[in-house]
Design a protein around this motif. Structure first.
Motif, short mmCIF file in Angstrom:
data_model
loop_
_atom_site.label_atom_id
_atom_site.label_comp_id
_atom_site.label_asym_id
_atom_site.label_seq_id
_atom_site.Cartn_x
_atom_site.Cartn_y
_atom_site.Cartn_z
N VAL A 279 -20.06 41.18 32.69
CA VAL A 279 -18.95 40.12 32.74
C VAL A 279 -17.68 40.59 32.62
O VAL A 279 -16.71 40.22 33.29
N VAL A 280 -17.40 41.43 31.29
CA VAL A 280 -16.12 41.83 31.32
C VAL A 280 -15.46 42.91 32.29
O VAL A 280 -14.44 42.71 32.61
N GLN A 281 -16.36 43.67 32.83
CA GLN A 281 -16.13 44.63 33.74
C GLN A 281 -15.56 43.78 35.13
O GLN A 281 -14.40 44.40 35.86
N TYR A 282 -16.05 42.80 35.40
CA TYR A 282 -15.68 41.96 36.53
C TYR A 282 -15.07 40.70 36.41
O TYR A 282 -15.08 39.72 37.21
N GLY A 433 -6.92 48.01 35.99
CA GLY A 433 -6.87 46.67 35.07
C GLY A 433 -7.07 46.78 33.59
O GLY A 433 -7.90 47.70 33.18
N SER A 434 -6.41 46.10 32.72
CA SER A 434 -6.46 46.19 31.50
C SER A 434 -7.81 45.87 31.02
O SER A 434 -8.14 46.01 29.70
N ILE A 435 -8.44 44.76 31.59
CA ILE A 435 -9.80 44.37 31.10
C ILE A 435 -10.79 45.15 31.53
O ILE A 435 -11.84 45.21 31.02
N ASP A 436 -10.56 46.14 32.44
CA ASP A 436 -11.71 46.83 33.24
C ASP A 436 -11.85 48.24 32.04
O ASP A 436 -11.19 48.94 31.68
N GLY A 442 -9.02 56.31 33.40
CA GLY A 442 -8.24 56.45 34.36
C GLY A 442 -6.87 57.08 34.08
O GLY A 442 -6.38 57.23 32.98
N ILE A 443 -5.78 57.14 35.21
CA ILE A 443 -4.52 57.46 34.89
C ILE A 443 -3.80 56.04 34.84
O ILE A 443 -3.67 55.14 35.62
N THR A 444 -3.17 55.84 33.61
CA THR A 444 -2.55 54.56 33.47
C THR A 444 -1.15 54.60 33.17
O THR A 444 -0.40 53.76 32.84
N LYS A 445 -0.68 55.96 33.17
CA LYS A 445 0.72 56.12 33.07
C LYS A 445 1.23 57.22 34.13
O LYS A 445 0.35 58.06 34.53
N ALA A 460 -9.43 42.99 36.01
CA ALA A 460 -10.71 43.56 35.80
C ALA A 460 -10.82 44.60 37.00
O ALA A 460 -9.99 45.04 37.50
N HIS A 461 -12.23 45.24 37.07
CA HIS A 461 -12.46 46.58 37.79
C HIS A 461 -12.20 45.88 39.34
O HIS A 461 -12.73 45.10 40.07
N CYS A 462 -11.37 46.81 39.91
CA CYS A 462 -11.02 46.88 41.29
C CYS A 462 -10.51 45.57 41.81
O CYS A 462 -10.36 45.09 43.06
#
Length: 493
Positions: A279-282, A433-436, A442-445, A460-462
């Motif tokens: 549920v968190v991921q999506y 996404g910050s919740i994903d 991943g590359i976040t900067k 979330a994810h995608c």
């Protein structure tokens, strides 16, 4: 193809047998699901391209048929080519008529292709999924498939000189970036959404993002505290006969806990954590999956259930479990490790494992790791499913040679091959996404001014890939606009 199709996404489809609904970060069906959309027209039909079985052995002349889809509705001569890369699930043609990439295709007059990943969906390179045949399943072969597709289709449709842009989410997001890295002469630019870029054996920080995401709900830190209390209660309950009986009834277990092996117990704790992980991921990603009680399941839903039972966190924990079981029409929770392994050992294309669970497990065991373990100290889900539990699955499913040493060897090769966090590329966007939980790999900067990150708070994810929704946050709307603007700039460069 049916002319009327109403698609309602379910993260997990059908009866799952012994395989968990959420396995190694992957929902049953794949990590990028079907967008929720009503479509009353013909969808693009299956098309096929002949591919070499082993692109890296010219003495092997064996070939196979790979599935793809085309949508040329918006194309005008001189326009670009968009490719959506398939991943660890069946490629669905509904993506050919909806989603942000289709919206951008209309704006920029692009022709669109979706290419199904080898060994998934209907793209079967070998007679079965035996270990000997799965050696042809890896990211390098998949990238070579894409390269051949791009070259062949460029010649066939007079698109060789067009600007080709790839799109992918999750593992296909990684492929999108790696395709640009490995074949820069074939790919003008890439969008790599929610893409894990660093292979890692013990992905223990997955649960740190899950923990932090649960803290953002209205219940605040209470949710994680109540989960921790409930997990401790489960740990105590399984020590006594009375507690085991209570657990079977309260958590709707398919079997008695009497005689349960250590791997069964690890699988039980991992599955209960998976109720929250999935549920968190999506969370609120506009895949619009509906609960059996008629409500959208979000992290607020789960933490609300926990908070409503704050005097009895174990009951709240069991209510979350029942909600997930009912949502996906599961009569009981099958925690049997033996059942899970038995299903993932199936090699026939008509077996339940062929939906992608066996293939994805193989890829994690040989290339990526990415095992969501309970080894992180500061998280509420206990420590009953360590990284060794995931490594053991590799051996039990595929054979004794699939040891941790083999895992690490493959992981090191992946990072050496693609660069991990230090990937050297240009003309790539990395939305996350910050919740994903996957954003932790991943590359976040920004890497450079020409290889930029888009970090989307609260999503979330995608999530940026899906159709617009009235409930979209301002941050998500802004991210989609930034991607659209960047595509336009790429096409001018």
């Amino acid at each position: 193809m049916a002319t009327s199709r109403a698609v309602l996404l379910l993260l997990f489809l059908g009866s799952c047998g012994g395989v968990r609904l959420f396995h190694r970060g992957r929902p049953r069906g794949g990590m990028v699901g079907v967008p929720a959309v009503n479509w009353e027209h013909e969808l693009p039909p299956d098309q096929w391209i002949e591919q070499q079985l082993d692109h890296f052995n010219d003495a092997d002349a064996r070939t196979w048929k790979q599935r793809y889809f085309v949508n040329a509705t918006f194309y005008k001569p001189g326009g670009p080519v968009f490719i959506q890369i398939g991943g660890e699930g069946t490629a669905d043609p509904i993506w050919m008529v909806t989603g942000q990439w289709i919206k951008n295709a209309e704006i920029y007059n692009a022709i669109c292709f979706q290419v199904e990943h080898r060994f998934y969906g209907k793209s079967h390179p070998t007679p079965d999924m035996s270990v000997d045949n799965l050696r042809y399943l890896n990211s390098e072969q998949a990238l070579a498939d894409l390269a051949h597709f791009r070259e062949y289709m460029g010649r066939k449709m007079n698109l060789t000189n067009a600007k080709w842009i790839t799109f992918g989410g999750s593992y296909p997001g990684s492929l999108s970036a790696w395709f640009r890295l490995k074949y820069p002469h074939l790919v003008h630019a890439a969008v790599a959404t929610s893409a894990p870029m660093f292979a890692l054996l013990n992905f223990k920080d997955y649960l740190s993002v899950v923990r932090d995401a649960l803290d953002t709900t209205a219940t605040g830190t209470m949710c994680n505290k109540l989960i921790g209390v409930a997990v401790d209660a489960v740990s105590q309950a399984i020590k006594t006969d009375q507690g085991k009986k209570m657990m079977k009834e309260k958590f709707r277990l398919c079997d008695n806990l009497d005689g349960a092996s250590p791997n069964d117990i690890a699988n039980l704790f991992s599955t209960l954590a998976g109720n929250f992980e999935g549920v968190v991921q999506y969370n609120k990603d506009n895949r619009a999956f509906e609960g059996a009680v008629g409500t959208n399941i979000t992290i607020d839903t789960l933490c609300g259930l926990m908070a409503a039972q704050r005097a009895d966190p174990l009951t709240g924990f069991s209510m979350v479990n029942s909600l997930i079981l009912d949502t996906y029409k599961q009569p009981c929770l099958d925690f049997s490790y033996k059942n899970m392994i038995k299903e993932l050992q199936l090699t026939d294309w008509n077996s339940s494992a062929a939906e992608g669970g066996r293939q994805w497990t193989y890829q994690t065991c040989t290339e990526f790791g990415w095992y969501q373990s309970s080894d992180l100290t500061d998280q509420p889900f206990g420590h009953m499913f360590p990284v060794s539990f995931s490594v053991q699955q590799c051996k039990d499913i595929f054979g004794d040679k699939f040891t941790q040493a083999l895992n690490v060897q493959g992981i090191n090769r992946t990072n050496t091959n693609y660069g991990g966090y230090g990937i050297k590329v240009s003309r790539i966007l990395f939305p996350n996404g910050s919740i994903d939980p996957w954003h932790a790999l991943g590359i976040t900067k920004d890497l450079t001014p020409d290889a930029r990150a888009i970090f989307i708070k609260g999503t979330a994810h995608c999530a940026n890939m899906y159709p617009d929704s009235p409930s979209d946050s301002p941050q998500l709307v802004a991210a989609r606009m930034a991607i659209r603007k960047q595509i336009g700039q790429w096409l001018q460069s």
